[in-house]
Motif scaffolding. Structure first.
Motif, PDB file in Angstrom:
ATOM      1  N   VAL A  87      -8.847  -5.711 -19.022  1.00 26.64           N
ATOM      2  CA  VAL A  87      -9.047  -4.725 -17.968  1.00 26.64           C
ATOM      3  C   VAL A  87      -7.835  -4.806 -17.043  1.00 26.64           C
ATOM      4  O   VAL A  87      -7.572  -5.857 -16.464  1.00 26.64           O
ATOM      5  N   ILE A  88      -7.096  -3.706 -16.931  1.00 29.04           N
ATOM      6  CA  ILE A  88      -5.904  -3.669 -16.087  1.00 29.04           C
ATOM      7  C   ILE A  88      -6.048  -2.528 -15.088  1.00 29.04           C
ATOM      8  O   ILE A  88      -6.373  -1.402 -15.466  1.00 29.04           O
ATOM      9  N   VAL A  89      -5.787  -2.840 -13.820  1.00 29.12           N
ATOM     10  CA  VAL A  89      -5.757  -1.825 -12.773  1.00 29.12           C
ATOM     11  C   VAL A  89      -4.381  -1.904 -12.128  1.00 29.12           C
ATOM     12  O   VAL A  89      -3.964  -2.971 -11.678  1.00 29.12           O
ATOM     13  N   THR A  90      -3.678  -0.789 -12.123  1.00 28.46           N
ATOM     14  CA  THR A  90      -2.358  -0.709 -11.513  1.00 28.46           C
ATOM     15  C   THR A  90      -2.445   0.304 -10.383  1.00 28.46           C
ATOM     16  O   THR A  90      -2.880   1.438 -10.597  1.00 28.46           O
ATOM     17  N   VAL A  91      -2.058  -0.115  -9.171  1.00 26.71           N
ATOM     18  CA  VAL A  91      -2.214   0.725  -7.988  1.00 26.71           C
ATOM     19  C   VAL A  91      -0.849   0.951  -7.346  1.00 26.71           C
ATOM     20  O   VAL A  91      -0.137  -0.010  -7.049  1.00 26.71           O
ATOM     21  N   ALA A  92      -0.509   2.213  -7.142  1.00 34.79           N
ATOM     22  CA  ALA A  92       0.742   2.573  -6.476  1.00 34.79           C
ATOM     23  C   ALA A  92       0.457   2.874  -5.007  1.00 34.79           C
ATOM     24  O   ALA A  92      -0.581   3.446  -4.673  1.00 34.79           O
ATOM     25  N   ALA A  93       1.394   2.494  -4.157  1.00 28.97           N
ATOM     26  CA  ALA A  93       1.218   2.676  -2.711  1.00 28.97           C
ATOM     27  C   ALA A  93       1.372   4.126  -2.275  1.00 28.97           C
ATOM     28  O   ALA A  93       0.804   4.535  -1.268  1.00 28.97           O
ATOM     29  N   ASP A  94       2.140   4.916  -3.034  1.00 29.18           N
ATOM     30  CA  ASP A  94       2.402   6.303  -2.623  1.00 29.18           C
ATOM     31  C   ASP A  94       2.816   7.128  -3.835  1.00 29.18           C
ATOM     32  O   ASP A  94       2.887   6.613  -4.952  1.00 29.18           O
ATOM     33  N   ASP A  95       3.098   8.409  -3.601  1.00 27.41           N
ATOM     34  CA  ASP A  95       3.467   9.312  -4.691  1.00 27.41           C
ATOM     35  C   ASP A  95       4.724   8.845  -5.421  1.00 27.41           C
ATOM     36  O   ASP A  95       4.798   8.931  -6.652  1.00 27.41           O
ATOM     37  N   ALA A  96       5.709   8.368  -4.674  1.00 23.87           N
ATOM     38  CA  ALA A  96       6.965   7.936  -5.297  1.00 23.87           C
ATOM     39  C   ALA A  96       6.732   6.755  -6.231  1.00 23.87           C
ATOM     40  O   ALA A  96       7.232   6.739  -7.358  1.00 23.87           O
ATOM     41  N   ALA A  97       5.958   5.787  -5.793  1.00 23.33           N
ATOM     42  CA  ALA A  97       5.669   4.630  -6.640  1.00 23.33           C
ATOM     43  C   ALA A  97       4.808   5.043  -7.831  1.00 23.33           C
ATOM     44  O   ALA A  97       5.008   4.566  -8.948  1.00 23.33           O
ATOM     45  N   PHE A  98       3.864   5.947  -7.601  1.00 16.87           N
ATOM     46  CA  PHE A  98       3.016   6.400  -8.710  1.00 16.87           C
ATOM     47  C   PHE A  98       3.846   7.129  -9.757  1.00 16.87           C
ATOM     48  O   PHE A  98       3.577   7.017 -10.952  1.00 16.87           O
ATOM     49  N   GLY A  99       4.869   7.846  -9.325  1.00 16.45           N
ATOM     50  CA  GLY A  99       5.743   8.539 -10.267  1.00 16.45           C
ATOM     51  C   GLY A  99       6.392   7.583 -11.266  1.00 16.45           C
ATOM     52  O   GLY A  99       6.720   7.972 -12.384  1.00 16.45           O
ATOM     53  N   LYS A 100       6.541   6.333 -10.881  1.00 20.31           N
ATOM     54  CA  LYS A 100       7.146   5.332 -11.772  1.00 20.31           C
ATOM     55  C   LYS A 100       6.174   4.804 -12.816  1.00 20.31           C
ATOM     56  O   LYS A 100       6.588   4.252 -13.826  1.00 20.31           O
ATOM     57  N   ILE A 101       4.877   4.966 -12.575  1.00 24.28           N
ATOM     58  CA  ILE A 101       3.885   4.407 -13.501  1.00 24.28           C
ATOM     59  C   ILE A 101       2.968   5.452 -14.123  1.00 24.28           C
ATOM     60  O   ILE A 101       2.196   5.139 -15.028  1.00 24.28           O
ATOM     61  N   ALA A 102       3.036   6.676 -13.655  1.00 21.11           N
ATOM     62  CA  ALA A 102       2.127   7.727 -14.130  1.00 21.11           C
ATOM     63  C   ALA A 102       2.328   7.983 -15.625  1.00 21.11           C
ATOM     64  O   ALA A 102       3.458   8.113 -16.087  1.00 21.11           O
ATOM     65  N   PRO A 103       1.227   8.073 -16.375  1.00 20.57           N
ATOM     66  CA  PRO A 103       1.360   8.399 -17.788  1.00 20.57           C
ATOM     67  C   PRO A 103       1.719   9.868 -17.969  1.00 20.57           C
ATOM     68  O   PRO A 103       1.243  10.725 -17.227  1.00 20.57           O
ATOM     69  N   SER A 104       2.560  10.139 -18.929  1.00 25.68           N
ATOM     70  CA  SER A 104       2.925  11.533 -19.190  1.00 25.68           C
ATOM     71  C   SER A 104       1.842  12.183 -20.047  1.00 25.68           C
ATOM     72  O   SER A 104       1.179  11.523 -20.846  1.00 25.68           O
ATOM     73  N   GLU A 105       1.669  13.458 -19.851  1.00 26.80           N
ATOM     74  CA  GLU A 105       0.692  14.195 -20.660  1.00 26.80           C
ATOM     75  C   GLU A 105       1.076  14.136 -22.138  1.00 26.80           C
ATOM     76  O   GLU A 105       0.206  14.055 -23.004  1.00 26.80           O
ATOM     77  N   SER A 106       2.372  14.161 -22.425  1.00 25.67           N
ATOM     78  CA  SER A 106       2.805  14.134 -23.829  1.00 25.67           C
ATOM     79  C   SER A 106       2.466  12.803 -24.497  1.00 25.67           C
ATOM     80  O   SER A 106       2.204  12.753 -25.693  1.00 25.67           O
ATOM     81  N   MET A 107       2.430  11.732 -23.716  1.00 27.99           N
ATOM     82  CA  MET A 107       2.066  10.426 -24.267  1.00 27.99           C
ATOM     83  C   MET A 107       0.649  10.449 -24.825  1.00 27.99           C
ATOM     84  O   MET A 107       0.338   9.793 -25.810  1.00 27.99           O
TER      85      MET A 107
END
Length: 167
Positions: A87-107
Motif C-alpha cells: 500500500v503506497i500513498v504519495t502526497v504532493a503539497a501543491d499543483d507543481a509537485a503533483f505535476g511531477k508525480i501525476a500518472p499520465s492518461e496514456s500510461m
C-alpha cells in the motif's frame, strides 16, 4: 503577545522573524494529509480480504521522498507463503509537485477504469494485480502479488477506496 522565557514579543515582531513562514505549512496542510501512518490505513480485517494470514505490516516509507514537495508512505504486508500486499500513498503539497508525480492518461489507456477518487484504474496479471487512484494531490497505489490475485480485483479496489477516503 508571545512570551519566550523572559522576552515578550509583539505579534508584529513575530512576522518580521519569519515565524509565519514556519507555521504557514502547518496551517495550510489539511489534517488528513499530516501524520499518515501507512500501516494503519487499513484494518487487519480489510487486509485479510485479499491476503489471509498476513503479518502486521512493515512501514517501508514514512514520508521520505526524493521529490521536493512530495511525501511518500508505504506499508507492506506479507504471508508465510510469501504473498505480498503493498500500500503506497504519495502526497504532493501543491499543483507543481503533483505535476511531477501525476500518472499520465496514456500510461493507463489499456487499463480498466474504476470509479474511485478523482480517477482510478485496475490492471495487472493473474498473480500480480495493481490498483492506482488519484484523489486531489494524492496517489494511492495498491499491489497484490499472490496466486489468483486477479480474482480478488473487487476486494483490492475496495481497499483502495478505503485508503483514498483517508487521504
Amino acid at each position: 503577545m508571545v512570551s519566550f522565557g523572559r522576552n515578550i514579543m509583539h505579534p508584529r515582531r513575530l512576522l518580521s522573524f519569519g515565524f509565519v513562514a514556519l507555521l504557514g505549512p502547518v496551517l495550510i496542510l489539511p489534517a488528513r494529509n499530516r501524520d499518515i501512518k501507512p500501516c494503519e490505513l487499513l484494518t487487519p480485517a480489510q487486509v485479510s480480504t485479499v491476503l489471509p494470514q498476513h503479518d502486521a505490516g512493515m512501514v517501508a516509507a514514512n514520508g521520505e521522498s526524493l521529490i521536493k514537495g512530495v511525501k511518500s508512505y508505504q506499508c507492506s504486508y506479507t504471508t508465510p507463503a510469501i504473498n505480498l500486499l503493498t500500500v503506497i500513498v504519495t502526497v504532493a503539497a501543491d499543483d507543481a509537485a503533483f505535476g511531477k508525480i501525476a500518472p499520465s492518461e496514456s500510461m493507463h489507456s489499456d487499463h480498466r477504469q474504476i470509479k474511485v477518487g478523482d480517477r482510478g484504474w485496475v490492471y495487472g496479471e493473474d498473480n500480480d494485480l495493481k490498483v492506482s487512484v488519484v484523489k486531489g494531490h494524492a496517489l494511492v497505489d495498491l499491489e497484490l502479488m499472490a496466486t489468483g490475485a486477479r480474482q480478488k480485483a473487487h476486494a483490492l479496489v475496495e481497499l483502495a477506496r478505503a485508503v483514498a477516503q483517508k487521504v
